[in-house]
Design an enzyme around this catalytic site. Structure first.
Site, mmCIF file in Angstrom:
data_model
loop_
_atom_site.group_PDB
_atom_site.id
_atom_site.type_symbol
_atom_site.label_atom_id
_atom_site.label_comp_id
_atom_site.label_asym_id
_atom_site.label_seq_id
_atom_site.Cartn_x
_atom_site.Cartn_y
_atom_site.Cartn_z
ATOM 1 N N HIS A 8 73.672 64.428 -32.374
ATOM 2 C CA HIS A 8 72.495 65.261 -32.090
ATOM 3 C C HIS A 8 71.247 64.745 -32.807
ATOM 4 O O HIS A 8 70.144 65.133 -32.463
ATOM 5 C CB HIS A 8 72.783 66.702 -32.507
ATOM 6 C CG HIS A 8 72.273 67.744 -31.570
ATOM 7 N ND1 HIS A 8 71.976 67.509 -30.250
ATOM 8 C CD2 HIS A 8 72.023 69.057 -31.762
ATOM 9 C CE1 HIS A 8 71.555 68.629 -29.680
ATOM 10 N NE2 HIS A 8 71.574 69.578 -30.576
ATOM 11 N N ASN A 41 66.667 73.662 -32.075
ATOM 12 C CA ASN A 41 66.338 74.709 -31.114
ATOM 13 C C ASN A 41 64.945 75.306 -31.289
ATOM 14 O O ASN A 41 64.501 76.073 -30.441
ATOM 15 C CB ASN A 41 67.390 75.824 -31.179
ATOM 16 C CG ASN A 41 68.755 75.338 -30.747
ATOM 17 O OD1 ASN A 41 68.917 74.219 -30.256
ATOM 18 N ND2 ASN A 41 69.754 76.166 -30.937
ATOM 19 N N ASP A 79 68.874 63.097 -27.705
ATOM 20 C CA ASP A 79 70.219 62.764 -27.249
ATOM 21 C C ASP A 79 70.532 63.456 -25.931
ATOM 22 O O ASP A 79 70.006 64.526 -25.642
ATOM 23 C CB ASP A 79 71.242 63.196 -28.309
ATOM 24 C CG ASP A 79 71.216 64.697 -28.547
ATOM 25 O OD1 ASP A 79 72.158 65.387 -28.101
ATOM 26 O OD2 ASP A 79 70.257 65.197 -29.164
ATOM 27 N N ASN A 91 68.627 72.495 -25.637
ATOM 28 C CA ASN A 91 67.878 73.617 -26.216
ATOM 29 C C ASN A 91 66.587 73.212 -26.896
ATOM 30 O O ASN A 91 65.617 73.965 -26.903
ATOM 31 C CB ASN A 91 68.763 74.402 -27.183
ATOM 32 C CG ASN A 91 69.834 75.187 -26.452
ATOM 33 O OD1 ASN A 91 69.647 75.629 -25.329
ATOM 34 N ND2 ASN A 91 70.973 75.343 -27.084
#
Length: 187
Positions: free
Chosen positions: A32, A79, A104, A125
């Site tokens: 991530h 997020n 990613d 997100n």
């Protein structure tokens, strides 16, 4: 050209490159955080150091082929990245076509990347939050593949660290990505 006119020319063509990731040692080198890894590598190639904080983001500035650039790593966690991006865009009055979000992507195989000028969040997100904060889907993005594993839930997969073999693959693509990014900066 006077210094003021030169600075205005640089400022009017300002480009913002944003690498996505999560702050904190526990997230380093996870799938991530590939956006952070890409932007870190670009900063290193341009001899830029991360020394400035503003609007909940770590950033550095530079000039590449007379193009003023800002490299940004939002420190708001993935997020909520849109808050940081929105504040940078508004503060420096950067046209949306001059920002590039690097993140990613599960749907792309490891070692590949795809550029899009606009579009939906694709379930990411962090991108969804930028769309909400900017009020539009019309901004460029560069998706970098992390692949997926059908046996592991996506939310667990993205937070895993890369294997040694995957790290070798990432090192190869960083060179290609840097060339591509420098081309994008200079267009």
């Amino acid at each position: 050209m006077s210094q003021k006119n030169h600075n205005q020319k640089l400022k009017s063509s300002l480009k913002l490159l944003i690498g996505f990731g999560n702050p904190g040692r526990e997230y380093q080198k996870t799938r991530h955080n590939l956006g952070f890894q890409v932007i870190d590598y670009l900063a290193k190639q341009l001899n830029l150091s991360w020394q400035k904080e503003k609007f909940k983001g770590l950033y550095t500035t530079g000039v590449y082929h007379q193009q003023k650039i800002i490299l940004l790593k939002p420190l708001t966690y993935m997020n909520n990245s849109g808050e940081c991006v929105r504040d940078f865009v508004n503060y420096w009055k950067i046209p949306l076509e001059n920002i590039l979000v690097i993140y990613d992507d599960l749907s792309l195989p490891l070692g590949s990347f795809r550029y899009r000028q606009q579009g939906s969040s694709g379930g990411h997100n962090g991108v969804k939050n930028i769309i909400e904060c900017l009020g539009t889907q019309k901004f460029p993005r560069l998706k970098v593949g992390i692949g997926s594993n059908e046996k592991i839930l996506w939310k667990d997969w993205v937070l895993q660290k890369f294997s040694e073999a995957e790290i070798k693959e990432i090192k190869k693509i960083l060179l290609e990505l840097t060339d591509w990014l420098l081309g994008w900066i200079g267009y």
